[in-house]
Design a protein around this motif. Structure first.
Motif, PDB file in Angstrom:
ATOM      1  N   GLU A  62       0.565  -1.517  -0.106  1.00 20.77           N
ATOM      2  CA  GLU A  62       0.234   0.277   0.428  1.00 20.77           C
ATOM      3  C   GLU A  62       0.968   1.047   0.365  1.00 20.77           C
ATOM      4  OE1 GLU A  62      -3.520   1.838   3.062  1.00 20.77           O
ATOM      5  OE2 GLU A  62      -3.840  -0.589   2.258  1.00 20.77           O
ATOM      6  N   GLU A  63       2.217   0.940   0.657  1.00 16.82           N
ATOM      7  CA  GLU A  63       3.515   2.540   1.228  1.00 16.82           C
ATOM      8  C   GLU A  63       3.265   2.800  -0.297  1.00 16.82           C
ATOM      9  OE1 GLU A  63       2.919  -0.655   2.515  1.00 16.82           O
ATOM     10  OE2 GLU A  63       2.610  -0.048   4.561  1.00 16.82           O
ATOM     11  N   GLU A  64       3.925   2.127  -2.190  1.00 16.72           N
ATOM     12  CA  GLU A  64       4.225   2.227  -2.829  1.00 16.72           C
ATOM     13  C   GLU A  64       3.021   2.479  -3.636  1.00 16.72           C
ATOM     14  OE1 GLU A  64       5.101  -1.251  -1.662  1.00 16.72           O
ATOM     15  OE2 GLU A  64       6.552  -0.252  -0.524  1.00 16.72           O
ATOM     16  N   GLY A  65       2.022   2.860  -2.930  1.00 18.36           N
ATOM     17  CA  GLY A  65       0.405   3.221  -4.158  1.00 18.36           C
ATOM     18  C   GLY A  65       0.356   2.962  -5.293  1.00 18.36           C
ATOM     19  N   ASN A  66       1.405   1.301  -5.597  1.00 18.77           N
ATOM     20  CA  ASN A  66       0.514   0.923  -7.081  1.00 18.77           C
ATOM     21  C   ASN A  66       0.450  -0.908  -5.809  1.00 18.77           C
ATOM     22  OD1 ASN A  66       2.894   0.443  -6.514  1.00 18.77           O
ATOM     23  ND2 ASN A  66       4.047   0.941  -7.965  1.00 18.77           N
ATOM     24  N   GLY A  67      -0.135  -0.978  -5.458  1.00 22.54           N
ATOM     25  CA  GLY A  67       0.036  -2.417  -4.711  1.00 22.54           C
ATOM     26  C   GLY A  67      -1.344  -3.517  -5.011  1.00 22.54           C
ATOM     27  N   GLU A  68      -1.053  -4.469  -5.200  1.00 26.71           N
ATOM     28  CA  GLU A  68      -2.283  -5.615  -5.612  1.00 26.71           C
ATOM     29  C   GLU A  68      -3.369  -5.686  -4.537  1.00 26.71           C
ATOM     30  OE1 GLU A  68      -2.454 -10.054  -8.338  1.00 26.71           O
ATOM     31  OE2 GLU A  68      -0.719  -8.815  -6.434  1.00 26.71           O
ATOM     32  N   PRO A  69      -5.086  -5.775  -5.159  1.00 24.14           N
ATOM     33  CA  PRO A  69      -5.305  -6.046  -3.885  1.00 24.14           C
ATOM     34  C   PRO A  69      -5.272  -7.535  -3.300  1.00 24.14           C
ATOM     35  CG  PRO A  69      -6.533  -5.226  -5.403  1.00 24.14           C
ATOM     36  CD  PRO A  69      -5.044  -5.042  -5.933  1.00 24.14           C
ATOM     37  N   ILE A  70      -4.743  -8.518  -2.067  1.00 21.34           N
ATOM     38  CA  ILE A  70      -4.792  -9.802  -1.910  1.00 21.34           C
ATOM     39  C   ILE A  70      -6.279  -9.857  -0.532  1.00 21.34           C
ATOM     40  CG2 ILE A  70      -2.304  -9.368  -2.142  1.00 21.34           C
ATOM     41  CD1 ILE A  70      -2.422  -9.442   1.522  1.00 21.34           C
ATOM     42  N   MET A  71      -5.908 -10.793  -0.509  1.00 26.88           N
ATOM     43  CA  MET A  71      -7.515 -11.292   0.401  1.00 26.88           C
ATOM     44  C   MET A  71      -7.122 -11.107   1.687  1.00 26.88           C
ATOM     45  SD  MET A  71      -9.333 -10.535  -2.050  1.00 26.88           S
ATOM     46  CE  MET A  71     -11.029 -11.544  -1.098  1.00 26.88           C
ATOM     47  N   ALA A  72      -7.190 -10.746   3.481  1.00 24.27           N
ATOM     48  CA  ALA A  72      -6.847 -10.711   3.824  1.00 24.27           C
ATOM     49  C   ALA A  72      -7.207  -9.728   4.723  1.00 24.27           C
ATOM     50  CB  ALA A  72      -5.139 -10.431   4.431  1.00 24.27           C
ATOM     51  N   HIS A  73      -7.873 -10.135   6.479  1.00 25.52           N
ATOM     52  CA  HIS A  73      -8.077  -9.278   6.947  1.00 25.52           C
ATOM     53  C   HIS A  73      -6.777  -9.372   8.190  1.00 25.52           C
ATOM     54  CE1 HIS A  73     -11.044  -8.095  10.953  1.00 25.52           C
ATOM     55  NE2 HIS A  73     -12.094  -8.540   9.776  1.00 25.52           N
ATOM     56  N   PRO A  74      -7.233  -7.042   8.869  1.00 26.91           N
ATOM     57  CA  PRO A  74      -6.373  -6.881   9.860  1.00 26.91           C
ATOM     58  C   PRO A  74      -6.563  -7.212  11.285  1.00 26.91           C
ATOM     59  CG  PRO A  74      -7.523  -4.892   8.591  1.00 26.91           C
ATOM     60  CD  PRO A  74      -8.053  -6.517   8.726  1.00 26.91           C
ATOM     61  N   PRO A  75      -5.517  -7.762  11.880  1.00 28.82           N
ATOM     62  CA  PRO A  75      -4.251  -7.474  11.912  1.00 28.82           C
ATOM     63  C   PRO A  75      -3.059  -8.397  10.640  1.00 28.82           C
ATOM     64  CG  PRO A  75      -4.431  -8.952  13.260  1.00 28.82           C
ATOM     65  CD  PRO A  75      -5.580  -8.807  12.979  1.00 28.82           C
ATOM     66  N   GLU A  76      -3.645  -9.423   9.798  1.00 27.77           N
ATOM     67  CA  GLU A  76      -2.696  -9.637   8.969  1.00 27.77           C
ATOM     68  C   GLU A  76      -3.005  -8.349   7.360  1.00 27.77           C
ATOM     69  OE1 GLU A  76      -1.852 -13.343   8.901  1.00 27.77           O
ATOM     70  OE2 GLU A  76      -2.388 -13.790  11.197  1.00 27.77           O
ATOM     71  N   THR A  77      -1.796  -8.904   7.727  1.00 31.65           N
ATOM     72  CA  THR A  77      -1.040  -7.965   6.269  1.00 31.65           C
ATOM     73  C   THR A  77      -0.897  -8.367   4.894  1.00 31.65           C
ATOM     74  OG1 THR A  77       1.378  -7.525   6.948  1.00 31.65           O
ATOM     75  CG2 THR A  77      -0.928  -5.561   7.598  1.00 31.65           C
ATOM     76  N   ASN A  78      -0.290 -10.520   4.942  1.00 27.59           N
ATOM     77  CA  ASN A  78      -0.039 -11.066   3.746  1.00 27.59           C
ATOM     78  C   ASN A  78      -0.963 -11.998   3.663  1.00 27.59           C
ATOM     79  OD1 ASN A  78       2.503 -10.286   3.433  1.00 27.59           O
ATOM     80  ND2 ASN A  78       3.460 -10.533   5.330  1.00 27.59           N
ATOM     81  N   SER A  79      -1.033 -12.460   2.240  1.00 25.32           N
ATOM     82  CA  SER A  79      -2.345 -13.729   2.282  1.00 25.32           C
ATOM     83  C   SER A  79      -1.463 -14.674   1.267  1.00 25.32           C
ATOM     84  CB  SER A  79      -3.502 -13.169   1.753  1.00 25.32           C
ATOM     85  OG  SER A  79      -3.763 -14.145   1.156  1.00 25.32           O
TER      86      SER A  79
END
Length: 271
Positions: A62-79
């Motif tokens: 998200e920080e780079e502004g060009n990320g890919e939508p992934i399937m995860a629920h906070p606090p998870e940040t990877n999937s």
């Protein structure tokens, strides 16, 4: 308002009745699969008897502004699952979908992916975000104006699921949805043309009956979706009270076990 058969904004009950997956116009007949985020959860959801599959979307990188939508629920940040892969699988089923956004960043790239498979995904599509602070709510809300503008500009033909951030505390008197909260939501939704469902927390609904009845009476486009936190305490009687008070075709129940089976048994729906 009649919605086109197979359109994303088609009433959930109409869709599943027309495809012979339910027998009556009763929101309690709809079976939900919650948080179908990882590949294994997604596979389980697809093979399950669920009518509607709910999943959570974040933006990877998200920080780079060009990320890919992934399937995860906070606090998870990877999937291990991307939205693109998830949609490619779900499109081969007859299940409706509900996509839950916790931040604005993932909305636009997700809507672009959805738009790309529109012709192959002819069933209800719900887009969810908590856009207002609610009872005991501490999480950050998703900016209502920007969220609605983004979703409706790419995908005007969806059902919007618009909620409040909430909290629930054990051994305390938990206040429900106030008049100010429902009136602010009504004001936001008044200019929309899409069907809108309001996700409401099961443990807070009984004390909010008058406010929620008032909200539903504002438009026949509106419905409620009852959900529950994992550690919330509420009774089957609370759900039965809600069921007696509201039109059965305008309340859905996305609740956890064991209450889900107990509730369905109490109202005579096969488990």
């Amino acid at each position: 308002m009649e919605r086109e058969l197979g359109s994303w904004s088609e009433n959930v009950l109409d869709y599943f009745l027309n495809t012979n997956q339910i027998k009556t116009r009763d929101g309690a007949e709809i079976i939900w699969y919650h948080a179908a985020n990882t590949k294994s959860q997604m596979k389980e959801a697809i093979q399950s008897g669920a009518h509607m599959v709910e999943a959570d979307i974040l933006l990877c990188g998200e920080e780079e502004g060009n990320g890919e939508p992934i399937m995860a629920h906070p606090p998870e940040t990877n999937s291990d699952n991307t939205l693109q892969a998830w949609l490619n699988e779900i499109v081969n089923t007859k299940k409706g979908i509900k996509l839950d956004f916790k931040s604005l960043a993932a909305v636009k790239p997700s809507m672009m992916l959805l738009e790309g498979i529109k012709l192959d995904l002819r069933r209800p599509v719900w887009i969810n975000a908590d856009i207002l602070p609610g009872p005991n709510g501490s999480n950050t809300v998703v900016d209502a104006k920007r969220f609605l503008n983004t979703v409706t500009s790419f995908c005007p033909d969806v059902t919007l699921s618009l909620g409040w951030t909430t909290g629930w505390q054990p051994q305390q008197c938990n206040k429900g949805y106030s008049w100010a909260m429902v009136k602010e939501m009504a004001q936001i939704c008044d200019t929309l043309t899409q069907p809108v469902t309001f996700p409401v927390r099961a443990a807070l609904v009984r004390q909010s009956k008058s406010e929620l009845l008032w909200l539903l009476q504002k438009s026949n486009r509106y419905s409620l979706t009852v959900w529950t936190g994992r550690h919330d305490e509420y009774s089957i009687e609370d759900l039965l009270y809600l069921r007696e008070s509201f039109d059965k075709s305008r309340v859905y129940y996305d609740i956890l076990e064991p209450q889900n089976s107990e509730f369905r048994k109490a109202i005579g729906i096969e488990v």
